[in-house]
Design a protein around this motif. Sequence first.
Motif, PDB file in Angstrom:
ATOM      1  N   LEU A  29      21.103  20.450  97.136  1.00 62.59           N
ATOM      2  CA  LEU A  29      19.973  21.386  97.565  1.00 62.59           C
ATOM      3  C   LEU A  29      20.842  22.630  97.582  1.00 62.59           C
ATOM      4  CD1 LEU A  29      18.488  19.741 100.770  1.00 62.59           C
ATOM      5  CD2 LEU A  29      17.532  20.319  98.581  1.00 62.59           C
ATOM      6  N   MET A  30      21.995  22.980  97.724  1.00 64.59           N
ATOM      7  CA  MET A  30      22.423  24.301  97.854  1.00 64.59           C
ATOM      8  C   MET A  30      22.737  24.797  96.167  1.00 64.59           C
ATOM      9  SD  MET A  30      22.676  25.410 100.688  1.00 64.59           S
ATOM     10  CE  MET A  30      23.526  26.822 100.363  1.00 64.59           C
ATOM     11  N   ASP A  31      23.221  23.822  95.426  1.00 66.04           N
ATOM     12  CA  ASP A  31      23.318  24.220  93.792  1.00 66.04           C
ATOM     13  C   ASP A  31      21.900  24.519  93.164  1.00 66.04           C
ATOM     14  OD1 ASP A  31      25.971  23.819  94.221  1.00 66.04           O
ATOM     15  OD2 ASP A  31      26.045  21.778  93.296  1.00 66.04           O
ATOM     16  N   LEU A  32      20.936  23.790  93.706  1.00 68.40           N
ATOM     17  CA  LEU A  32      19.641  23.971  92.929  1.00 68.40           C
ATOM     18  C   LEU A  32      18.647  24.916  93.605  1.00 68.40           C
ATOM     19  CD1 LEU A  32      18.996  20.042  92.480  1.00 68.40           C
ATOM     20  CD2 LEU A  32      19.723  21.638  90.778  1.00 68.40           C
ATOM     21  N   TYR A  33      18.924  25.154  94.763  1.00 69.35           N
ATOM     22  CA  TYR A  33      17.496  25.690  95.534  1.00 69.35           C
ATOM     23  C   TYR A  33      18.377  27.036  96.318  1.00 69.35           C
ATOM     24  CZ  TYR A  33      15.171  21.794  93.906  1.00 69.35           C
ATOM     25  OH  TYR A  33      14.739  20.930  93.095  1.00 69.35           O
ATOM     26  N   ARG A  34      19.472  27.322  96.289  1.00 70.66           N
ATOM     27  CA  ARG A  34      20.306  28.425  97.152  1.00 70.66           C
ATOM     28  C   ARG A  34      19.246  29.736  97.085  1.00 70.66           C
ATOM     29  NH1 ARG A  34      25.590  28.663  98.569  1.00 70.66           N
ATOM     30  NH2 ARG A  34      26.011  27.037  96.700  1.00 70.66           N
ATOM     31  N   GLY A  77      11.067  22.692 100.004  1.00 73.42           N
ATOM     32  CA  GLY A  77       9.827  21.856 100.324  1.00 73.42           C
ATOM     33  C   GLY A  77      10.243  20.284 100.245  1.00 73.42           C
ATOM     34  N   GLU A  78       9.199  19.242 100.797  1.00 74.24           N
ATOM     35  CA  GLU A  78       9.469  18.016 100.626  1.00 74.24           C
ATOM     36  C   GLU A  78       9.912  17.460  98.991  1.00 74.24           C
ATOM     37  OE1 GLU A  78       9.409  15.247 102.748  1.00 74.24           O
ATOM     38  OE2 GLU A  78       9.595  17.009 104.221  1.00 74.24           O
ATOM     39  N   GLU A  79       9.222  18.207  97.957  1.00 74.61           N
ATOM     40  CA  GLU A  79       9.636  17.720  96.675  1.00 74.61           C
ATOM     41  C   GLU A  79      11.214  17.869  96.235  1.00 74.61           C
ATOM     42  OE1 GLU A  79       8.641  19.074  92.355  1.00 74.61           O
ATOM     43  OE2 GLU A  79       6.673  19.034  93.650  1.00 74.61           O
ATOM     44  N   GLN A  80      11.883  19.168  96.702  1.00 72.89           N
ATOM     45  CA  GLN A  80      13.238  19.599  96.824  1.00 72.89           C
ATOM     46  C   GLN A  80      13.981  18.437  97.486  1.00 72.89           C
ATOM     47  OE1 GLN A  80      10.680  21.842  97.146  1.00 72.89           O
ATOM     48  NE2 GLN A  80      10.757  23.166  95.537  1.00 72.89           N
ATOM     49  N   LEU A  81      13.527  18.275  98.763  1.00 75.59           N
ATOM     50  CA  LEU A  81      14.098  17.023  99.510  1.00 75.59           C
ATOM     51  C   LEU A  81      14.385  15.807  98.857  1.00 75.59           C
ATOM     52  CD1 LEU A  81      13.057  18.186 103.207  1.00 75.59           C
ATOM     53  CD2 LEU A  81      15.333  18.506 102.198  1.00 75.59           C
ATOM     54  N   LEU A  95      23.317  27.954 106.077  1.00 70.27           N
ATOM     55  CA  LEU A  95      24.151  27.548 104.963  1.00 70.27           C
ATOM     56  C   LEU A  95      24.031  28.385 103.604  1.00 70.27           C
ATOM     57  CD1 LEU A  95      23.081  23.627 105.466  1.00 70.27           C
ATOM     58  CD2 LEU A  95      25.505  24.794 105.587  1.00 70.27           C
ATOM     59  N   ARG A  96      22.945  28.944 103.540  1.00 66.97           N
ATOM     60  CA  ARG A  96      22.756  30.036 102.121  1.00 66.97           C
ATOM     61  C   ARG A  96      23.679  31.326 102.295  1.00 66.97           C
ATOM     62  NH1 ARG A  96      17.623  32.096 101.967  1.00 66.97           N
ATOM     63  NH2 ARG A  96      18.001  32.785  99.911  1.00 66.97           N
ATOM     64  N   ASP A  97      23.991  31.690 103.438  1.00 68.40           N
ATOM     65  CA  ASP A  97      24.635  32.923 103.956  1.00 68.40           C
ATOM     66  C   ASP A  97      26.126  32.633 103.175  1.00 68.40           C
ATOM     67  OD1 ASP A  97      26.367  34.962 104.622  1.00 68.40           O
ATOM     68  OD2 ASP A  97      25.269  34.922 106.582  1.00 68.40           O
ATOM     69  N   ARG A  98      26.785  33.518 102.426  1.00 68.54           N
ATOM     70  CA  ARG A  98      27.718  33.318 101.576  1.00 68.54           C
ATOM     71  C   ARG A  98      29.038  33.457 102.820  1.00 68.54           C
ATOM     72  NH1 ARG A  98      28.116  34.666  96.101  1.00 68.54           N
ATOM     73  NH2 ARG A  98      26.206  35.170  95.318  1.00 68.54           N
ATOM     74  N   GLN A  99      28.921  34.075 103.754  1.00 67.78           N
ATOM     75  CA  GLN A  99      29.828  33.932 104.656  1.00 67.78           C
ATOM     76  C   GLN A  99      30.230  32.701 105.211  1.00 67.78           C
ATOM     77  OE1 GLN A  99      28.573  36.894 107.530  1.00 67.78           O
ATOM     78  NE2 GLN A  99      29.732  38.657 106.301  1.00 67.78           N
ATOM     79  N   ASN A 100      29.295  31.825 105.276  1.00 65.60           N
ATOM     80  CA  ASN A 100      29.178  30.530 105.971  1.00 65.60           C
ATOM     81  C   ASN A 100      29.681  29.207 104.898  1.00 65.60           C
ATOM     82  OD1 ASN A 100      28.859  31.241 108.364  1.00 65.60           O
ATOM     83  ND2 ASN A 100      26.531  31.305 108.066  1.00 65.60           N
ATOM     84  N   ARG A 101      30.071  29.592 103.577  1.00 62.36           N
ATOM     85  CA  ARG A 101      30.181  28.669 102.704  1.00 62.36           C
ATOM     86  C   ARG A 101      31.496  27.804 102.797  1.00 62.36           C
ATOM     87  NH1 ARG A 101      28.732  31.703  96.965  1.00 62.36           N
ATOM     88  NH2 ARG A 101      26.429  31.485  97.566  1.00 62.36           N
ATOM     89  N   GLY A 102      32.510  28.291 103.823  1.00 63.74           N
ATOM     90  CA  GLY A 102      33.514  27.795 104.079  1.00 63.74           C
ATOM     91  C   GLY A 102      33.528  26.816 105.207  1.00 63.74           C
TER      92      GLY A 102
END
Length: 92
Positions: free
Chosen positions: A21-26, A32-36, A74-81
Amino acid sequence: MDRAEELGKYVQVVGVAMGILMDLYRSSEEVGEEQLERAAGMARSMNRDVIDDEKMDWLRRDLRLLVSNFWSTLRDRQNRGRFDEIIRGALR
C-alpha cells in the motif's frame, strides 16, 4: 507450525501488505476498498502458505484498521523507520 510462529508469520504478511500500500499509494490522502483488496491479494499471492481464506478475511480487516488509524502516520517520512513498530503495536 506452532501458534506463536503462525501469528508471527501472519504479522509479517500484514506488514508486506502495508508495504505494498505504501509503495503504490503513499501520495494518496485516502485508501479505498479497491486498493486494500489489491494489496491483500498481492500479499496473499506471495504468502499462500500463511494466508488461507479465513486469514484473508483477517488480513482485510487488519488492513482497514491500520489504514483508518495510522495511514497519515505511516505516510509521514519521519516515521518510515518505525513502520514495523507501528504495525506490530497496532496488531497487539
